[in-house]
Scaffold this active site. Structure first.
Site, PDB file in Angstrom:
ATOM      1  N   TYR A 159       0.897  -1.299   0.146  1.00 17.67           N
ATOM      2  CA  TYR A 159       0.066  -0.016  -0.016  1.00 17.67           C
ATOM      3  C   TYR A 159       1.099   1.141   0.095  1.00 17.67           C
ATOM      4  O   TYR A 159       0.739   2.163  -0.647  1.00 17.67           O
ATOM      5  CB  TYR A 159      -0.869  -0.070   1.176  1.00 17.67           C
ATOM      6  N   THR A 196     -12.771   6.604   8.860  1.00 18.43           N
ATOM      7  CA  THR A 196     -13.620   5.994   7.697  1.00 18.43           C
ATOM      8  C   THR A 196     -13.582   4.492   7.848  1.00 18.43           C
ATOM      9  O   THR A 196     -13.306   3.994   8.852  1.00 18.43           O
ATOM     10  CB  THR A 196     -12.966   6.506   6.286  1.00 18.43           C
TER      11      THR A 196
END
Ligand code: NDP
Length: 249
Positions: A159, A196
């Site tokens: 990532y 989130t």
């Protein structure tokens, strides 16, 4: 001058169904833009419509990892709204697994969405802007603070690599546009941890992570996007890094 100059213009927000993309979508609607929100969970995008906002929302089901799906979305926008003036490359995924035991399919997913999907959307948006003579277009990537430093741990190295790629792709795009003598602007917003759904499926991270470290809210990142879009055309804010106050990352 200000974001008002973009009222009525078309902004495509990828990954609009959740978190940061949803907040950016609603912020742009409040500023009067026509927003095309793209995501796989299109019903969640539809639910973002705001009764009292001047902007208009169009929800499109799409998968940025599937080139055909991206091309179909751009075709729909061209046929129904003339084209894309602003692209917000927000869709992104993270998966668990380090570099010596991670799964290839997980790495492919990260690269397909965070790097290739972003690049395909960028190419299509810029070609569309150039073909229509749009010289005040904008491309904004949502990157991450991890794109500016070496991996902070072994678990999210792929990532992290994808977000380093985004930083390089941004500067490549800027140079490309300068070479084409275009005034289309580019920039990226790199947040630290944002509250989130991004980390919720990661078993190695406690579900209460957001209660244990300083976090941003999605609206804080949307504010940074609005700031970039609000500048005078001679000003290209290339990078906004937004840390949660007190973050040790
Ligand atoms: P969320 O998980 O809440 O939202 C991710 C969004 O990406 C969803 O709308 C999802 O939509 C969309 N998405 C994922 N895969 C695809 C796909 N193949 N095609 C289209 N849309 C897709 O995460 P965030 O809002 O937190 O993340 C948004 C961006 O912010 C990402 O790029 C992330 O890397 C970055 N970021 C997040 C941070 C955080 O701490 N949360 C920190 C730094 C950066 P759907 O599943 O409906 O398709």
């Amino acid at each position: 001058m200000g974001i008002e100059t973009y009222a009525g213009r078309v902004a495509l927000v990828t990954g609009a169904s959740s978190g940061i993309g949803a907040a950016i979508t609603q912020a742009l609607l409040r500023h009067g833009l026509t927003v095309v929100g793209l995501a796989r969970r299109v019903d969640r995008v539809k639910a973002l419509a705001l009764k009292d906002a001047p902007g208009k929302l169009h929800a499109i089901q799409g998968d940025v990892a599937d080139e055909k799906s991206v091309l179909a979305a751009f075709k729909w926008i061209k046929e129904n709204l003339s084209g894309v003036d602003i692209l917000i490359n927000n869709a992104g995924v993270i998966t668990e697994g380090d570099l010596t035991s991670g799964k290839t399919e997980d790495w492919k997913r990260i690269l397909d969405v965070n790097v290739l999907g972003l690049s395909i959307c960028t190419r299509e948006a810029v070609q569309d802007m150039l073909s229509r003579g749009v010289d005040d277009g904008f491309v904004i990537h949502i990157s991450s603070v991890v794109g500016h430093v070496p991996p902070v741990s072994s678990f999210a190295a792929m990532y992290t690599a994808s977000k380093h790629a985004v930083k390089t792709l941004l500067e490549g795009l800027r140079k490309d546009l300068v070479a084409k003598k275009s005034k289309i602007r580019v920039g990226e917003v790199s947040p630290g941890i944002v509250r989130t759904e991004f980390l919720v499926n990661m078993t190695s991270i406690t579900p209460t992570v957001y209660d244990t470290v300083p976090c941003l809210e999605s609206e804080d990142v949307a504010e940074a996007v609005v700031y970039m879009l609000s500048q005078h055309p001679r000003v290209q804010v290339h990078e906004v890094i937004v840390h949660p106050t007190g973050s040790t990352l």
